[in-house]
Design a protein around this motif. Structure first.
Motif, PDB file in Angstrom:
ATOM      1  N   ASN A  77       7.433   4.435  -9.616  1.00 58.76           N
ATOM      2  CA  ASN A  77       7.772   3.430  -8.610  1.00 58.76           C
ATOM      3  C   ASN A  77       8.215   4.031  -7.275  1.00 58.76           C
ATOM      4  OD1 ASN A  77       7.074   1.528 -10.450  1.00 58.76           O
ATOM      5  ND2 ASN A  77       9.101   0.671 -10.711  1.00 58.76           N
ATOM      6  N   ALA A  78       7.759   5.229  -6.985  1.00 60.50           N
ATOM      7  CA  ALA A  78       8.038   5.842  -5.686  1.00 60.50           C
ATOM      8  C   ALA A  78       7.050   5.303  -4.662  1.00 60.50           C
ATOM      9  CB  ALA A  78       7.923   7.361  -5.783  1.00 60.50           C
ATOM     10  N   PHE A  79       7.545   4.995  -3.475  1.00 59.79           N
ATOM     11  CA  PHE A  79       6.661   4.559  -2.398  1.00 59.79           C
ATOM     12  C   PHE A  79       7.299   4.833  -1.044  1.00 59.79           C
ATOM     13  CE2 PHE A  79       9.174   0.700  -3.190  1.00 59.79           C
ATOM     14  CZ  PHE A  79       9.509   0.290  -1.902  1.00 59.79           C
ATOM     15  N   ARG A  80       6.449   4.821  -0.030  1.00 61.88           N
ATOM     16  CA  ARG A  80       6.886   4.914   1.364  1.00 61.88           C
ATOM     17  C   ARG A  80       6.089   3.872   2.131  1.00 61.88           C
ATOM     18  NH1 ARG A  80       9.103   9.021   4.836  1.00 61.88           N
ATOM     19  NH2 ARG A  80       8.621   8.533   7.009  1.00 61.88           N
ATOM     20  N   PHE A  81       6.794   2.921   2.724  1.00 57.83           N
ATOM     21  CA  PHE A  81       6.183   1.826   3.463  1.00 57.83           C
ATOM     22  C   PHE A  81       6.583   1.949   4.927  1.00 57.83           C
ATOM     23  CE2 PHE A  81       6.592  -2.469   5.246  1.00 57.83           C
ATOM     24  CZ  PHE A  81       5.299  -2.926   5.090  1.00 57.83           C
ATOM     25  N   PHE A 104       9.713  -7.248  -6.437  1.00 60.27           N
ATOM     26  CA  PHE A 104       8.820  -6.768  -5.391  1.00 60.27           C
ATOM     27  C   PHE A 104       8.062  -5.523  -5.848  1.00 60.27           C
ATOM     28  CE2 PHE A 104       7.906  -3.901  -1.878  1.00 60.27           C
ATOM     29  CZ  PHE A 104       7.105  -4.710  -1.091  1.00 60.27           C
ATOM     30  N   GLU A 105       8.764  -4.592  -6.509  1.00 54.99           N
ATOM     31  CA  GLU A 105       8.098  -3.371  -6.982  1.00 54.99           C
ATOM     32  C   GLU A 105       7.002  -3.693  -7.986  1.00 54.99           C
ATOM     33  OE1 GLU A 105      10.869  -0.471  -8.446  1.00 54.99           O
ATOM     34  OE2 GLU A 105      11.435   0.143  -6.419  1.00 54.99           O
ATOM     35  N   ASN A 106       7.262  -4.624  -8.888  1.00 57.46           N
ATOM     36  CA  ASN A 106       6.249  -5.023  -9.861  1.00 57.46           C
ATOM     37  C   ASN A 106       5.023  -5.585  -9.146  1.00 57.46           C
ATOM     38  OD1 ASN A 106       5.126  -5.556 -12.434  1.00 57.46           O
ATOM     39  ND2 ASN A 106       5.824  -7.664 -12.286  1.00 57.46           N
ATOM     40  N   PHE A 107       5.266  -6.423  -8.154  1.00 53.24           N
ATOM     41  CA  PHE A 107       4.176  -7.004  -7.380  1.00 53.24           C
ATOM     42  C   PHE A 107       3.420  -5.915  -6.624  1.00 53.24           C
ATOM     43  CE2 PHE A 107       2.871  -8.602  -3.186  1.00 53.24           C
ATOM     44  CZ  PHE A 107       1.853  -9.432  -3.588  1.00 53.24           C
ATOM     45  N   LEU A 108       4.143  -5.027  -5.960  1.00 51.60           N
ATOM     46  CA  LEU A 108       3.530  -3.943  -5.187  1.00 51.60           C
ATOM     47  C   LEU A 108       2.638  -3.073  -6.053  1.00 51.60           C
ATOM     48  CD1 LEU A 108       3.280  -2.166  -2.627  1.00 51.60           C
ATOM     49  CD2 LEU A 108       5.337  -0.993  -3.405  1.00 51.60           C
ATOM     50  N   PHE A 109       3.132  -2.672  -7.206  1.00 51.23           N
ATOM     51  CA  PHE A 109       2.366  -1.771  -8.048  1.00 51.23           C
ATOM     52  C   PHE A 109       1.239  -2.481  -8.792  1.00 51.23           C
ATOM     53  CE2 PHE A 109       5.943   0.802  -6.959  1.00 51.23           C
ATOM     54  CZ  PHE A 109       5.380   2.041  -6.781  1.00 51.23           C
ATOM     55  N   SER A 110       1.283  -3.805  -8.901  1.00 55.59           N
ATOM     56  CA  SER A 110       0.161  -4.515  -9.527  1.00 55.59           C
ATOM     57  C   SER A 110      -1.045  -4.546  -8.601  1.00 55.59           C
ATOM     58  CB  SER A 110       0.566  -5.933  -9.944  1.00 55.59           C
ATOM     59  OG  SER A 110       0.848  -6.725  -8.816  1.00 55.59           O
ATOM     60  N   TRP A 111      -0.848  -4.370  -7.302  1.00 57.65           N
ATOM     61  CA  TRP A 111      -1.952  -4.314  -6.345  1.00 57.65           C
ATOM     62  C   TRP A 111      -2.657  -2.974  -6.369  1.00 57.65           C
ATOM     63  CZ3 TRP A 111      -4.698  -7.369  -3.217  1.00 57.65           C
ATOM     64  CH2 TRP A 111      -4.199  -8.622  -2.903  1.00 57.65           C
ATOM     65  N   GLY A 166       3.992 -15.344 -11.542  1.00 56.74           N
ATOM     66  CA  GLY A 166       5.340 -15.435 -10.999  1.00 56.74           C
ATOM     67  C   GLY A 166       5.422 -15.408  -9.484  1.00 56.74           C
ATOM     68  N   ASN A 167       4.283 -15.465  -8.789  1.00 54.72           N
ATOM     69  CA  ASN A 167       4.289 -15.423  -7.335  1.00 54.72           C
ATOM     70  C   ASN A 167       3.698 -16.721  -6.810  1.00 54.72           C
ATOM     71  OD1 ASN A 167       3.774 -14.802  -4.557  1.00 54.72           O
ATOM     72  ND2 ASN A 167       3.981 -12.658  -5.093  1.00 54.72           N
ATOM     73  N   LYS A 168       4.429 -17.406  -5.945  1.00 56.12           N
ATOM     74  CA  LYS A 168       3.982 -18.706  -5.432  1.00 56.12           C
ATOM     75  C   LYS A 168       3.065 -18.600  -4.223  1.00 56.12           C
ATOM     76  CE  LYS A 168       8.035 -21.058  -7.173  1.00 56.12           C
ATOM     77  NZ  LYS A 168       9.258 -21.775  -6.875  1.00 56.12           N
ATOM     78  N   GLN A 169       3.001 -17.415  -3.616  1.00 57.64           N
ATOM     79  CA  GLN A 169       2.138 -17.244  -2.462  1.00 57.64           C
ATOM     80  C   GLN A 169       0.674 -17.279  -2.895  1.00 57.64           C
ATOM     81  OE1 GLN A 169       3.939 -13.514  -1.193  1.00 57.64           O
ATOM     82  NE2 GLN A 169       4.661 -14.536   0.663  1.00 57.64           N
TER      83      GLN A 169
END
Length: 189
Positions: free
Chosen positions: A65-69, A102-109, A134-137
């Motif tokens: 779950n490491a990232f740089r945004f 958010f991390e779960n969502f980010l890494f699912s992409w 679980g995401n309404k968007q």
């Protein structure tokens, strides 16, 4: 024996026709980018359009779950245990616990297996509506029909976001350092 071979060939032809009929550009794009999406470290660059403003952005994704945004003057890094957010304008760093949703969502992409399992429905405008649990968007993915490349992603929710000029590449290493020795640090954990 000949009957078995004939039957096997018939089944193979039916399977091929079925897959050609049901194939779509989103699946084609996924399959073509499977190796890249399965790579542990990747870099995604994009232009974000929000309120008619274009912001250049990039996100490096790695193991654990490491990232740089980076988007505009803001940088957020995660080592998987904490988040550090740096605003270049104020030179302030805020440290906080990770937002696991958010991390779960980010890494699912960014993982082939997860993308392949998403509910995808082709729309009349040739986009693909993607449903994240679980995401309404609402997410709409556009694949360029000529090049079979990812063209854009539209996100509708409380606000509308458009991601264009999207590029995905393998990444050798990731820099999780932000700020400087003179940055003000606020630990919110």
């Amino acid at each position: 024996h000949i009957c078995k071979i004939f039957l096997m060939n018939k089944i193979s032809i039916i399977w091929l026709i079925f897959n050609l009929i049901n194939a779509n550009s989103f699946d084609d794009w996924l399959i073509r980018n499977k190796e890249l999406l399965n790579n542990k470290n990747k870099l995604i660059t994009f232009d974000l359009i929000e309120n008619d403003e274009i912001i250049k952005g990039k996100i490096a994704i790695g193991e654990g779950n490491a990232f740089r945004f980076e988007a505009g003057p803001r940088i957020v890094v995660s080592d998987g245990k904490s988040w550090k957010s740096h605003n270049l304008k104020t030179d302030q760093i805020f440290i906080q616990y990770p937002d696991l949703k958010f991390e779960n969502f980010l890494f699912s992409w960014s993982i082939f297996k997860k993308l392949k399992s998403l509910k995808v429905k082709k729309q009349n405008d040739e986009s693909y509506k993607v449903k994240f649990a679980g995401n309404k968007q609402k997410f709409y993915i556009y694949i360029n029909q000529d090049s079979n490349e990812l063209d854009s992603v539209l996100v509708f929710g409380d606000a509308k976001y458009s991601f264009i000029n999207i590029s995905i590449a393998k990444l050798d290493s990731m820099n999780l350092q932000i700020g400087s020795d003179s940055s003000d640090i606020f630990d919110l954990r």
